[in-house]
Design a protein around this motif. Structure first.
Motif, PDB file in Angstrom:
ATOM      1  N   MET A   1       0.832  -1.174   0.000  1.00  0.00           N
ATOM      2  CA  MET A   1       0.000   0.000   0.000  1.00  0.00           C
ATOM      3  C   MET A   1       0.881   1.243   0.000  1.00  0.00           C
ATOM      4  O   MET A   1       1.801   1.377   0.794  1.00  0.00           O
ATOM      5  CB  MET A   1      -0.870  -0.029   1.257  1.00  0.00           C
ATOM      6  N   THR A   2       0.639   2.151  -0.911  1.00  0.00           N
ATOM      7  CA  THR A   2       1.388   3.393  -0.961  1.00  0.00           C
ATOM      8  C   THR A   2       0.511   4.518  -0.466  1.00  0.00           C
ATOM      9  O   THR A   2      -0.703   4.486  -0.573  1.00  0.00           O
ATOM     10  CB  THR A   2       1.862   3.715  -2.392  1.00  0.00           C
ATOM     11  N   THR A   3       1.174   5.527   0.080  1.00  0.00           N
ATOM     12  CA  THR A   3       0.434   6.686   0.559  1.00  0.00           C
ATOM     13  C   THR A   3       0.888   7.901  -0.212  1.00  0.00           C
ATOM     14  O   THR A   3       2.014   7.964  -0.699  1.00  0.00           O
ATOM     15  CB  THR A   3       0.659   6.925   2.059  1.00  0.00           C
ATOM     16  N   ASP A   4       0.005   8.859  -0.303  1.00  0.00           N
ATOM     17  CA  ASP A   4       0.347  10.109  -0.955  1.00  0.00           C
ATOM     18  C   ASP A   4       0.702  11.177   0.075  1.00  0.00           C
ATOM     19  O   ASP A   4       0.672  12.361  -0.226  1.00  0.00           O
ATOM     20  CB  ASP A   4      -0.829  10.595  -1.816  1.00  0.00           C
ATOM     21  N   ALA A   5       1.013  10.750   1.281  1.00  0.00           N
ATOM     22  CA  ALA A   5       1.352  11.682   2.348  1.00  0.00           C
ATOM     23  C   ALA A   5       2.666  12.384   2.013  1.00  0.00           C
ATOM     24  O   ALA A   5       3.598  11.766   1.493  1.00  0.00           O
ATOM     25  CB  ALA A   5       1.479  10.952   3.671  1.00  0.00           C
ATOM     26  N   PRO A   6       2.753  13.664   2.299  1.00  0.00           N
ATOM     27  CA  PRO A   6       4.000  14.382   2.040  1.00  0.00           C
ATOM     28  C   PRO A   6       5.118  13.896   2.961  1.00  0.00           C
ATOM     29  O   PRO A   6       4.863  13.390   4.048  1.00  0.00           O
ATOM     30  CB  PRO A   6       3.640  15.838   2.325  1.00  0.00           C
ATOM     31  N   ASP A   7       6.341  14.037   2.484  1.00  0.00           N
ATOM     32  CA  ASP A   7       7.508  13.673   3.266  1.00  0.00           C
ATOM     33  C   ASP A   7       7.635  14.646   4.442  1.00  0.00           C
ATOM     34  O   ASP A   7       7.572  15.854   4.252  1.00  0.00           O
ATOM     35  CB  ASP A   7       8.749  13.766   2.363  1.00  0.00           C
ATOM     36  N   ARG A   8       7.772  14.128   5.643  1.00  0.00           N
ATOM     37  CA  ARG A   8       7.934  14.994   6.820  1.00  0.00           C
ATOM     38  C   ARG A   8       9.342  15.569   6.870  1.00  0.00           C
ATOM     39  O   ARG A   8      10.293  14.961   6.373  1.00  0.00           O
ATOM     40  CB  ARG A   8       7.692  14.199   8.094  1.00  0.00           C
ATOM     41  N   ILE A   9       9.459  16.714   7.494  1.00  0.00           N
ATOM     42  CA  ILE A   9      10.760  17.336   7.717  1.00  0.00           C
ATOM     43  C   ILE A   9      11.125  17.135   9.180  1.00  0.00           C
ATOM     44  O   ILE A   9      10.346  17.464  10.076  1.00  0.00           O
ATOM     45  CB  ILE A   9      10.727  18.851   7.394  1.00  0.00           C
ATOM     46  N   LEU A  10      12.290  16.574   9.421  1.00  0.00           N
ATOM     47  CA  LEU A  10      12.764  16.325  10.777  1.00  0.00           C
ATOM     48  C   LEU A  10      13.768  17.394  11.177  1.00  0.00           C
ATOM     49  O   LEU A  10      14.651  17.738  10.389  1.00  0.00           O
ATOM     50  CB  LEU A  10      13.425  14.950  10.866  1.00  0.00           C
ATOM     51  N   ARG A  11      13.646  17.883  12.375  1.00  0.00           N
ATOM     52  CA  ARG A  11      14.598  18.860  12.903  1.00  0.00           C
ATOM     53  C   ARG A  11      15.786  18.121  13.523  1.00  0.00           C
ATOM     54  O   ARG A  11      15.774  16.900  13.696  1.00  0.00           O
ATOM     55  CB  ARG A  11      13.906  19.746  13.933  1.00  0.00           C
ATOM     56  N   LEU A  12      16.819  18.857  13.872  1.00  0.00           N
ATOM     57  CA  LEU A  12      18.080  18.286  14.332  1.00  0.00           C
ATOM     58  C   LEU A  12      17.903  17.309  15.498  1.00  0.00           C
ATOM     59  O   LEU A  12      18.433  16.200  15.457  1.00  0.00           O
ATOM     60  CB  LEU A  12      19.052  19.397  14.726  1.00  0.00           C
ATOM     61  N   ASP A  13      17.180  17.701  16.538  1.00  0.00           N
ATOM     62  CA  ASP A  13      17.032  16.818  17.697  1.00  0.00           C
ATOM     63  C   ASP A  13      16.383  15.491  17.327  1.00  0.00           C
ATOM     64  O   ASP A  13      16.791  14.434  17.828  1.00  0.00           O
ATOM     65  CB  ASP A  13      16.220  17.502  18.803  1.00  0.00           C
ATOM     66  N   ALA A  14      15.397  15.515  16.451  1.00  0.00           N
ATOM     67  CA  ALA A  14      14.740  14.279  16.019  1.00  0.00           C
ATOM     68  C   ALA A  14      15.705  13.398  15.234  1.00  0.00           C
ATOM     69  O   ALA A  14      15.717  12.173  15.400  1.00  0.00           O
ATOM     70  CB  ALA A  14      13.506  14.592  15.179  1.00  0.00           C
ATOM     71  N   VAL A  15      16.521  14.010  14.379  1.00  0.00           N
ATOM     72  CA  VAL A  15      17.504  13.241  13.593  1.00  0.00           C
ATOM     73  C   VAL A  15      18.550  12.622  14.512  1.00  0.00           C
ATOM     74  O   VAL A  15      18.904  11.449  14.366  1.00  0.00           O
ATOM     75  CB  VAL A  15      18.166  14.141  12.521  1.00  0.00           C
ATOM     76  N   LEU A  16      19.029  13.380  15.486  1.00  0.00           N
ATOM     77  CA  LEU A  16      20.016  12.851  16.428  1.00  0.00           C
ATOM     78  C   LEU A  16      19.418  11.695  17.238  1.00  0.00           C
ATOM     79  O   LEU A  16      20.090  10.686  17.456  1.00  0.00           O
ATOM     80  CB  LEU A  16      20.527  13.957  17.358  1.00  0.00           C
ATOM     81  N   ASP A  17      18.164  11.825  17.663  1.00  0.00           N
ATOM     82  CA  ASP A  17      17.504  10.746  18.406  1.00  0.00           C
ATOM     83  C   ASP A  17      17.370   9.486  17.560  1.00  0.00           C
ATOM     84  O   ASP A  17      17.634   8.387  18.033  1.00  0.00           O
ATOM     85  CB  ASP A  17      16.107  11.176  18.876  1.00  0.00           C
ATOM     86  N   ARG A  18      16.958   9.645  16.316  1.00  0.00           N
ATOM     87  CA  ARG A  18      16.734   8.474  15.446  1.00  0.00           C
ATOM     88  C   ARG A  18      18.025   7.780  15.056  1.00  0.00           C
ATOM     89  O   ARG A  18      18.068   6.563  14.926  1.00  0.00           O
ATOM     90  CB  ARG A  18      15.999   8.883  14.175  1.00  0.00           C
ATOM     91  N   THR A  19      19.080   8.561  14.834  1.00  0.00           N
ATOM     92  CA  THR A  19      20.320   7.973  14.330  1.00  0.00           C
ATOM     93  C   THR A  19      21.286   7.552  15.424  1.00  0.00           C
ATOM     94  O   THR A  19      22.132   6.694  15.204  1.00  0.00           O
ATOM     95  CB  THR A  19      21.053   8.961  13.412  1.00  0.00           C
ATOM     96  N   GLY A  20      21.198   8.191  16.579  1.00  0.00           N
ATOM     97  CA  GLY A  20      22.153   7.915  17.643  1.00  0.00           C
ATOM     98  C   GLY A  20      23.491   8.593  17.431  1.00  0.00           C
ATOM     99  O   GLY A  20      24.447   8.337  18.164  1.00  0.00           O
ATOM    100  N   LEU A  21      23.576   9.464  16.436  1.00  0.00           N
ATOM    101  CA  LEU A  21      24.814  10.175  16.151  1.00  0.00           C
ATOM    102  C   LEU A  21      24.926  11.410  17.032  1.00  0.00           C
ATOM    103  O   LEU A  21      23.924  11.966  17.473  1.00  0.00           O
ATOM    104  CB  LEU A  21      24.847  10.627  14.688  1.00  0.00           C
ATOM    105  N   SER A  22      26.160  11.855  17.249  1.00  0.00           N
ATOM    106  CA  SER A  22      26.359  13.142  17.912  1.00  0.00           C
ATOM    107  C   SER A  22      26.226  14.234  16.852  1.00  0.00           C
ATOM    108  O   SER A  22      26.313  13.967  15.644  1.00  0.00           O
ATOM    109  CB  SER A  22      27.742  13.209  18.558  1.00  0.00           C
ATOM    110  N   ARG A  23      26.031  15.451  17.292  1.00  0.00           N
ATOM    111  CA  ARG A  23      25.902  16.579  16.367  1.00  0.00           C
ATOM    112  C   ARG A  23      27.144  16.706  15.482  1.00  0.00           C
ATOM    113  O   ARG A  23      27.035  16.861  14.266  1.00  0.00           O
ATOM    114  CB  ARG A  23      25.687  17.860  17.164  1.00  0.00           C
TER     115      ARG A  23
END
Length: 67
Positions: A1-23
């Motif tokens: 199933m595909t969705t036509d939902a737009p791609d979300r934009i993630l801010r820095l804190d969310a990216v750091l949380d998801r990846t586990g990387l340091s800034r």
């Protein structure tokens, strides 16, 4: 199933949380082309496309910008 939902934009804190990387590691990887680049949201605001971060998470060791 595909969705036509737009791609979300993630801010820095969310990216750091998801990846586990340091800034500093995140920005170093961006500089070397091994992490997706930011997109400008506003004059002093940037973020990352959620789809690009998810692509990196699928295979972080082999990721390169332009894949």
């Amino acid at each position: 199933m595909t969705t036509d939902a737009p791609d979300r934009i993630l801010r820095l804190d969310a990216v750091l949380d998801r990846t586990g990387l340091s800034r500093s590691t995140l920005y170093r990887k961006m500089e070397h082309g091994t992490f997706p680049g930011q997109i400008k949201i506003a004059e002093r605001c940037a973020g990352w496309r959620e789809s690009a971060v998810n692509a990196w998470l699928q295979n972080p060791m082999s990721y390169s910008v332009g894949e």
